[in-house]
Design an enzyme around this catalytic site. Sequence first.
Site, mmCIF file in Angstrom:
data_model
loop_
_atom_site.group_PDB
_atom_site.id
_atom_site.type_symbol
_atom_site.label_atom_id
_atom_site.label_comp_id
_atom_site.label_asym_id
_atom_site.label_seq_id
_atom_site.Cartn_x
_atom_site.Cartn_y
_atom_site.Cartn_z
ATOM 1 C CE LYS A 84 -4.635 -2.512 0.885
ATOM 2 N NZ LYS A 84 -4.964 -1.192 0.577
ATOM 3 C CG ASP A 110 7.654 5.012 -11.652
ATOM 4 O OD1 ASP A 110 7.386 4.318 -11.714
ATOM 5 O OD2 ASP A 110 5.341 5.231 -11.295
ATOM 6 C CB SER A 138 -1.042 -0.060 1.576
ATOM 7 O OG SER A 138 -1.129 0.994 1.133
#
Length: 558
Positions: free
Chosen positions: A323, A309, A298
């Site tokens: 998740k 990223d 999460s």
Amino acid sequence: MIRPTVNRFRSNKLILFLFVFLGLGTAFAFTFKNDKLFAIAKNLDIFASLIRELDSYYVDEINPDELISIGIQAMLEELDPYTEFIPEEEQDDFRMMTTGEYGGVGALIGNRIGTNMILMPYRGFPAHEAGLRIGDEILRVDSTDVTDRVTSEISRLLKGPANTGLTVEVKRGEDTLRFQLTRKKIVISNVPYYGMVDGKTGYIKLSDFTTNAAADVRNALTDLKAQGMEKLILDVRDNPGGILREAVEIVNLFIPKGKEVVRTIGKLQSVNTVYKTEKSPLDKDIDLVVLINERSASAAEIVAGALQDYDRAVLVGRKTFGKGLVQSTIPLSYNSQVKLTTAKYYIPSGRCIQAIDYSQKDEDGNGRSVADSLRNSFTTKNGRVVLDGGGIEPDESVESIIYAPITYSLVGRSLVFQYVNKFFLENKEIANPRSFQVTEDIYHDFVDWLGDKDYDYTTRVEKAIEDLEKFAEKEKYYEDIKNEIASLRKSVSHSKEQDLVTFKDEVKEALRDEIISRYYFQEGMVEGSLDNDPDVRVAMDLLKDKQLYAMKLNPRKQ
């Protein structure tokens, strides 16, 4: 003369057709919605009627609250594991999980060897300050005998409003002790430990994302920079996640203002939100490694994934849990709530990392994993290929440690725990967590103490032979190979005494961790593990080699 009448008739007919068609379309939309509302109302009426009839006619007395609660939970389990009903009596526990705050004594309790005991007093809170220790068996809370109570009941007795007193009676060794405590507001830090691994490299352990997680990391980062830190390891292994906003603010510590960190997309427009960094970063240039594993989930995945990223950090460890679902809490009647999945989150590259599709169930009712063939490719800022649909992949993989069966047996049967209780009573102090080692004398004392203890176990090879024997009997080959199986079983039959020699190093490590916890608590356990942690060693090697570190983030430039 008739022609215009016919045209007028056709025209009126067309208008009537369009009116009816449009009306039907609108009616269909309303009918669809009304059909769903009718289905809900009908089934609620059936459910209420069923409960009434059960209460009237069932042979034994029923508990309506309990029965309906079971029904609600069973219904929600059909959706996903994260959608849950929270009744009024569980509000305090839910609030504690989300905020990290509660009124109590500040101790983790649990059941070991059939006895409820203190597993970890948190430093600086009432249990620790009063002198309660790990391994103390809880006998009584105020006037209530709790020796036969379940752990959750004892936990509720220990909690209560701040500034209220209570008495806790425990057994320690052969002694029975009574402690007077005053409850206080307990705020558990999201950073149980931070410090310098070496002269230039800092380390921050982030264990949760409750309220103030970002502030806890910021404070640790500021302190480490003041100590001369030039490189950082951020550890989110075993972190189950938590508050989304805290994750965004932690990412903001390392990337510039105005950058997208995550967006949520759901069925309703109201849950579609883009979360961006809103402040200037604390350090946008420091070399950074993030440690992840299969239990990072999460919010922990948002932090790791966003930094990956933007090519802002190298990720080390193992693929995360996967998740990518967002939960919202909605109030219901009678002070109850429902925590339900309202959206999926997408990190800066555009990927959703949800690994399980709960809308597609297998024959056992479990959600299906996203097939590799259905995973989509995305790119990081520097053009590195990353995938959706299966958690966050590390940039540098490290295999998980597989311990020997004897180690699992000694830890799982709480024999290490029990021996260390004895050790703690006999030894007032030990060296600091980074220096302390289990000596040969300590280990020999442990082995002698094990002499009359039961810790038998089955090795993986022995289990494989058992399976072979079962399959051979099932497929009618047993009589042909039974002698070979007997010989194989004899040759691999384990010796517990020999295993204590063969796997001494890892048993020593288990003893060391448990002993350190007695004297230095949770933070000491983390600090003491740093030098022997394979993930930390790989991170240190990466941070020491600037060229390798740069290549991991931008391989096309090399």
